[in-house]
Design an enzyme around this catalytic site. Sequence first.
Site, PDB file in Angstrom:
ATOM      1  CG  ASN A  10      -1.703   1.254   1.394  1.00 26.94           C
ATOM      2  OD1 ASN A  10      -1.823   2.022   0.450  1.00 26.94           O
ATOM      3  ND2 ASN A  10      -2.252   1.473   2.580  1.00 26.94           N
ATOM      4  CE  LYS A  12       0.310   3.430   4.730  1.00 26.77           C
ATOM      5  NZ  LYS A  12       0.032   3.536   6.140  1.00 26.77           N
ATOM      6  CG  HIS A  96      -5.850   1.626   4.878  1.00 31.25           C
ATOM      7  ND1 HIS A  96      -5.437   2.577   5.779  1.00 31.25           N
ATOM      8  CD2 HIS A  96      -4.818   0.752   4.750  1.00 31.25           C
ATOM      9  CE1 HIS A  96      -4.205   2.299   6.173  1.00 31.25           C
ATOM     10  NE2 HIS A  96      -3.810   1.190   5.566  1.00 31.25           N
ATOM     11  CD  GLU A  98      -3.062   5.310   6.572  1.00 31.41           C
ATOM     12  OE1 GLU A  98      -3.006   5.381   5.330  1.00 31.41           O
ATOM     13  OE2 GLU A  98      -2.132   4.824   7.250  1.00 31.41           O
ATOM     14  CD  GLU A 168      -3.648  -2.873   7.123  1.00 31.93           C
ATOM     15  OE1 GLU A 168      -2.520  -3.154   6.718  1.00 31.93           O
ATOM     16  OE2 GLU A 168      -4.203  -1.786   6.886  1.00 31.93           O
ATOM     17  N   GLY A 174       2.090   2.031  10.780  1.00 32.43           N
ATOM     18  CA  GLY A 174       3.015   3.162  10.680  1.00 32.43           C
ATOM     19  C   GLY A 174       3.651   3.556  12.010  1.00 32.43           C
ATOM     20  CB  SER A 214       4.947  -1.976  11.987  1.00 31.24           C
ATOM     21  OG  SER A 214       4.474  -0.659  12.217  1.00 31.24           O
TER      22      SER A 214
HETATM   23  C1  PEP Z   1      -0.835  -0.053   5.812  1.00 32.73           C
HETATM   24  O1  PEP Z   1      -0.800   1.087   5.378  1.00 32.73           O
HETATM   25  O2  PEP Z   1      -1.743  -0.804   5.477  1.00 32.73           O
HETATM   26  C2  PEP Z   1       0.229  -0.481   6.731  1.00 32.73           C
HETATM   27  C3  PEP Z   1       0.148  -1.663   7.271  1.00 32.73           C
HETATM   28  O3  PEP Z   1       1.254   0.418   6.955  1.00 32.73           O
HETATM   29  P1  PEP Z   1       2.658   0.094   7.692  1.00 32.73           P
HETATM   30  O4  PEP Z   1       3.196  -1.183   7.108  1.00 32.73           O
HETATM   31  O5  PEP Z   1       3.503   1.280   7.391  1.00 32.73           O
HETATM   32  O6  PEP Z   1       2.350  -0.063   9.150  1.00 32.73           O
END
Ligand code: PEP
Length: 250
Positions: A10, A12, A96, A98, A168, A174, A214
């Site tokens: 992803n 973003k 997601h 976000e 998630e 993040g 992460s």
């Molecule tokens: C994501 O944006 O779905 C995500 C898991 O981000 P990160 O790996 O940076 O935590």
Amino acid sequence: MSRKKVIAANWKLYKNTAASNEFFTAFLPLVAGHDRDEIVICPTFLCIPAAVAATTASSVHIGGQNLYWKQEGAFTGEISAGMLHHAGCSHVIIGHSERRQYFHETDDTVNLKLKAALEAHLVPIVCVGEVLEEREAGLTEDVLRRQVQGALRGMSGEKAAALIVAYEPVWAIGTGKTATPAMAVEAHQVIRTEVAECLGDDHANTTRILYGGSVKPENANALMSEVEIDGALVGGASLDAVSFFKIVHW
Ligand code: PEP
């Protein structure tokens, strides 16, 4: 039951077309011939045509990060499932955290988007996960069950056969904090049980459930070695070709 793992990136709101092209120039030779896992990259909408062109001769799939549920109309700024499909996308991320946090998406809009994605023959990656306060209050299971139920409302197993769910935990996105493999497995089992309630056991057994939060080259192996974890949705660590390659090769 063996399920092919999906390693999805992803991106973003990162990378313009030039940076996206640079990534593929470095990444594609590294994964040439890699067919153990399904590799999916979700760039910004603007980079999709170039990403599709760069990957046509490879087994790497391109996906959208979002869609709108209407096919067309006076909906300024939106992109439909059919448009993503026409542009060469095979997958799309839906709901997601976000999007839920900053753009007011709800379980109801996730449901509408999921139906639109399936209609357009896109493979949907539906994101669910609890925030830290919910985990600390012992509400993780309730939240996951509610989000899965909301996403799948009114859906049959046949219609949703392509469904992928991404667990998630919002506190891990993040932040550098990762769920332990045991925590992820426990959450995945809750999700699979709820998918079984909604779509039936057979469909639940074939539904792939990814972990996201992460994921990095250093922790990918421990997470991906779990039978219950069917892949990863990767944000930050997917932006660098070598780092993402190391995750793909967990
Ligand atoms: C994501 O944006 O779905 C995500 C898991 O981000 P990160 O790996 O940076 O935590």
